[in-house]
Write a protein that holds these residues in place. Structure first.
Motif, PDB file in Angstrom:
ATOM      1  N   MET A 205      -6.105  -5.843  11.572  1.00 35.03           N
ATOM      2  CA  MET A 205      -6.409  -4.723  10.691  1.00 35.03           C
ATOM      3  C   MET A 205      -5.173  -4.242   9.941  1.00 35.03           C
ATOM      4  N   PHE A 206      -4.032  -4.222  10.603  1.00 34.19           N
ATOM      5  CA  PHE A 206      -2.816  -3.764   9.926  1.00 34.19           C
ATOM      6  C   PHE A 206      -2.482  -4.662   8.743  1.00 34.19           C
ATOM      7  N   LEU A 207      -2.496  -5.971   8.961  1.00 38.43           N
ATOM      8  CA  LEU A 207      -2.178  -6.876   7.854  1.00 38.43           C
ATOM      9  C   LEU A 207      -3.235  -6.811   6.764  1.00 38.43           C
ATOM     10  N   LYS A 208      -4.492  -6.724   7.148  1.00 36.29           N
ATOM     11  CA  LYS A 208      -5.568  -6.687   6.170  1.00 36.29           C
ATOM     12  C   LYS A 208      -5.497  -5.424   5.316  1.00 36.29           C
ATOM     13  N   GLU A 209      -5.179  -4.298   5.943  1.00 37.79           N
ATOM     14  CA  GLU A 209      -5.179  -3.024   5.229  1.00 37.79           C
ATOM     15  C   GLU A 209      -3.868  -2.737   4.504  1.00 37.79           C
ATOM     16  N   GLN A 210      -2.742  -3.204   5.045  1.00 32.18           N
ATOM     17  CA  GLN A 210      -1.453  -2.792   4.495  1.00 32.18           C
ATOM     18  C   GLN A 210      -0.473  -3.926   4.233  1.00 32.18           C
ATOM     19  N   GLY A 211      -0.799  -5.142   4.659  1.00 34.46           N
ATOM     20  CA  GLY A 211       0.189  -6.213   4.545  1.00 34.46           C
ATOM     21  C   GLY A 211      -0.123  -7.307   3.558  1.00 34.46           C
ATOM     22  N   MET A 212      -1.179  -7.163   2.768  1.00 28.07           N
ATOM     23  CA  MET A 212      -1.628  -8.271   1.938  1.00 28.07           C
ATOM     24  C   MET A 212      -0.688  -8.599   0.778  1.00 28.07           C
ATOM     25  N   LYS A 213       0.197  -7.696   0.418  1.00 28.37           N
ATOM     26  CA  LYS A 213       1.115  -7.999  -0.690  1.00 28.37           C
ATOM     27  C   LYS A 213       2.271  -8.892  -0.244  1.00 28.37           C
ATOM     28  N   TYR A 214       2.398  -9.104   1.067  1.00 26.72           N
ATOM     29  CA  TYR A 214       3.484  -9.940   1.593  1.00 26.72           C
ATOM     30  C   TYR A 214       2.983 -11.362   1.828  1.00 26.72           C
ATOM     31  N   THR A 215       3.913 -12.307   1.763  1.00 25.46           N
ATOM     32  CA  THR A 215       3.579 -13.704   2.028  1.00 25.46           C
ATOM     33  C   THR A 215       3.701 -14.024   3.510  1.00 25.46           C
ATOM     34  N   TRP A 216       4.730 -13.452   4.152  1.00 25.79           N
ATOM     35  CA  TRP A 216       5.050 -13.796   5.537  1.00 25.79           C
ATOM     36  C   TRP A 216       5.159 -12.544   6.391  1.00 25.79           C
TER      37      TRP A 216
ATOM     38  N   ASP B  55      12.156   1.036   4.858  1.00 26.04           N
ATOM     39  CA  ASP B  55      10.887   0.610   4.262  1.00 26.04           C
ATOM     40  C   ASP B  55       9.870   0.376   5.376  1.00 26.04           C
ATOM     41  N   PHE B  56       9.475   1.488   6.021  1.00 27.44           N
ATOM     42  CA  PHE B  56       8.544   1.420   7.137  1.00 27.44           C
ATOM     43  C   PHE B  56       7.106   1.611   6.670  1.00 27.44           C
ATOM     44  N   MET B  57       6.202   1.066   7.459  1.00 22.04           N
ATOM     45  CA  MET B  57       4.777   1.348   7.328  1.00 22.04           C
ATOM     46  C   MET B  57       4.160   1.121   8.701  1.00 22.04           C
ATOM     47  N   GLY B  58       2.962   1.621   8.889  1.00 22.55           N
ATOM     48  CA  GLY B  58       2.324   1.432  10.180  1.00 22.55           C
ATOM     49  C   GLY B  58       0.845   1.718  10.104  1.00 22.55           C
ATOM     50  N   GLY B  59       0.141   1.329  11.157  1.00 20.84           N
ATOM     51  CA  GLY B  59      -1.287   1.569  11.231  1.00 20.84           C
ATOM     52  C   GLY B  59      -1.711   1.892  12.644  1.00 20.84           C
ATOM     53  N   MET B  60      -2.834   2.624  12.769  1.00 21.33           N
ATOM     54  CA  MET B  60      -3.369   3.018  14.073  1.00 21.33           C
ATOM     55  C   MET B  60      -4.849   2.688  14.136  1.00 21.33           C
ATOM     56  N   LEU B  61      -5.295   2.272  15.296  1.00 12.89           N
ATOM     57  CA  LEU B  61      -6.724   2.180  15.590  1.00 12.89           C
ATOM     58  C   LEU B  61      -7.068   3.296  16.560  1.00 12.89           C
ATOM     59  N   LYS B  62      -8.106   4.069  16.231  1.00  9.99           N
ATOM     60  CA  LYS B  62      -8.554   5.150  17.097  1.00  9.99           C
ATOM     61  C   LYS B  62      -9.983   4.898  17.558  1.00  9.99           C
TER      62      LYS B  62
END
Length: 294
Positions: free
Chosen positions: A250-261, A203-210
């Motif tokens: 940015m990673f948490l804001k864009e992809q992690g908001m459904k998690y609590t911790w 259950d991977f996910m990831g983000g990049m800043l360019k």
């Protein structure tokens, strides 16, 4: 006595059942963490009749650790502990196991602070309210205002570009790191490659800043359960001011908001890493202990 065998990829489904039944999901005990670093720290597993398993690590830091499974349902801890000779030391014992076993004769516990895992509130890490986060807000704003940046979720199509970035990042680190640190980074590179090779199996996910079309920071994370996300790898080029703080946010804001911790793992006793992790004001620590059989 415990019968150990090598942990292999074929154990993934069975071991994951032990992990999912654990009352607390430590990042260190996930199958990915054990399997991905096997080249550096080979793992052996021993299963018992109590529906838990014990783990043994080889490599430069050999030792016994565990258990993994539903500690609360173990009916005969005396039988479990009889598997260990006097003088045995078990590392990274979860705090709940210590609570269960505290008060028993023949055991001695000591705090393993370097291995405690840092856990943060996703809400706090994305809101960054109050004076305690003022420096983080300023660093993020410095990045977002200074560069023409873009954020993208990581997909398998990005792996080659991320590996190219890893080479640039490691070349930068090579200017100041020791031989031991260089070896550790090589081991990490292999773990990152393992993650990419088995991306769809976890259950991977990831983000990049360019910036100007080139990666300057990225994150790869793993879902531990429906409430907990673990940051496995996070890299940034420090010449881009605020890049570490920006990718974290940015990673948490864009992809992690459904998690609590969000779990950001241990600091391994490194002073700089400890200072950085503490500066984000962890909500709590997942504590680990050493247990000696007297």
């Amino acid at each position: 006595m415990l019968k150990f065998r090598k942990l292999t990829w074929q154990d993934k489904e069975k071991y994951t059942r032990y992990y999912q039944s654990s009352p607390v999901h430590y990042a260190e005990y996930s199958f990915f963490c054990l399997w991905a670093w096997d080249h550096a720290y080979p793992i052996e597993i021993a299963e018992t009749d109590s529906n838990i398993c014990w783990l043994r690590s080889g490599g430069p830091l050999p030792g016994m650790f565990g258990p993994c499974g539903n500690w609360n349902d173990v009916s005969d801890w005396d039988r479990e502990l009889s598997n260990f000779e006097p003088g045995s030391v078990i590392y990274d014992v979860p705090s709940r196991v210590k609570e269960i076993l505290s008060g028993r004769e023949g055991l001695r516990f000591s705090d393993d602070r370097d291995q405690h895992e840092y856990v943060y509130s996703v809400k706090d890490m994305t809101a960054l309210k109050g004076k305690i986060y003022a420096h983080k807000r300023n660093r993020i704003r410095a990045f977002l205002d200074a560069y023409e940046w873009d954020y993208y979720p990581v997909t398998p199509d990005d792996f080659d570009e991320i590996l190219d970035f890893q080479e640039r990042w490691r070349a930068h680190r090579a200017l100041t790191m020791t031989a031991d640190e260089a070896e550790s980074l090589q081991d990490e590179d292999k773990a990152i490659q393992n993650a990419m090779n088995k991306w769809n199996e976890f259950d991977f996910m990831g983000g990049m800043l360019k910036v100007d079309g080139k990666i300057v920071a990225y994150t790869i994370a793993e879902e531990l359960d429906s409430e907990n996300l673990d940051v496995r790898f996070e890299k940034a080029i420090p010449e881009y001011a605020g890049s570490y703080q920006a990718i974290n946010y940015m990673f948490l804001k864009e992809q992690g908001m459904k998690y609590t911790w969000v779990n950001r793992e241990e600091d391994m006793g490194e002073p700089g890493l400890r200072e950085a992790k503490m500066s984000y004001n962890p909500a709590f620590m997942l504590e680990k202990f050493q247990m000696e059989i007297l």
